[in-house]
Scaffold this motif. Sequence first.
Motif, PDB file in Angstrom:
ATOM      1  N   LYS A   1     -19.548 -55.750 -84.534  1.00  0.00           N
ATOM      2  CA  LYS A   1     -19.305 -54.366 -84.934  1.00  0.00           C
ATOM      3  C   LYS A   1     -20.537 -53.483 -84.803  1.00  0.00           C
ATOM      4  N   HIS A   2     -21.702 -54.020 -85.118  1.00  0.00           N
ATOM      5  CA  HIS A   2     -22.911 -53.190 -85.160  1.00  0.00           C
ATOM      6  C   HIS A   2     -23.868 -53.500 -84.016  1.00  0.00           C
TER       7      HIS A   2
ATOM      8  N   GLN B   1     -26.796 -53.187 -88.759  1.00  0.00           N
ATOM      9  CA  GLN B   1     -25.706 -52.709 -89.602  1.00  0.00           C
ATOM     10  C   GLN B   1     -26.048 -51.399 -90.304  1.00  0.00           C
TER      11      GLN B   1
END
Length: 271
Positions: A90-91, A109
């Motif tokens: 995701k990051h 993140q």
Amino acid sequence: MPELPEVETSRRGIAPHILGKCFSSVIVRQPRLRWPVPSDLPSTLAGLRLGAVERRGKYLLLTTEAGTLLLHLGMSGNLRITTPDQPMLKHDHVDFVFDDGTVLRFNDQRRFGAVLWTDQAVETHPLLASLGPEPLSAAFGGDYLYACSRNRKTAVKSLIMDSHIVVGVGNIYASESLFLARLHPNRAAGDIGLASYQDLSAAIKTVLQRSIDQGGTTLRDFLNAQGKPGYFQQSLSVYGREGQACLCCAEPIQQLKIGQRASYFCGGCQR
């Protein structure tokens, strides 16, 4: 937060995979980090050969013939060696793709990290110019710490965590080093003698080297270049052990706040 041992672990992990290779492309998915990723970074790096992978404090320095890429892991960042076909997390904000298909992937993140570029002498960069000596270098020792501490009323823990005095001694390593040197973290820096600073500088070197040898500290989400955690946390003597028995004298480990940071110590061993 990744500190010097974690950054050094990352440096050692990525260097064999990318050193001497040429950048073929840079994929920036999220440019809004602590400072914006330079918009022209992909065109700047394209075709440049990576000549060195070094560290200054908590900054990784990827040096080419045209300048230096500065990487900082911020509060929660990590670097992974991977390939273009590996699924993204995701990051995953920036990919550095090399001419043989190797990918250095930057994940962050909290987005407090940095990806910056300079074509000037890297030691003059504003983020590096005022940093103190490296703690594992010959420039750092008891005589140096003693000289820096004169007439200072600040706590000795705050002194050794000041990056203008010495780089890379973060909160965990400061607590551990002071325990090893048997110094109370809240003692006024100016009241400590030369012999104790000799012990403290040696303790800092020992604690940092042990952590590097064990791959960094497993706190929060630090991962090395292979996506694995470090193991130094297994060896912590005081940090995070409030109320537990001291490993040396069995007195309970105490905690206090110094400079808004949690500080752990043994009242029996540290004076």
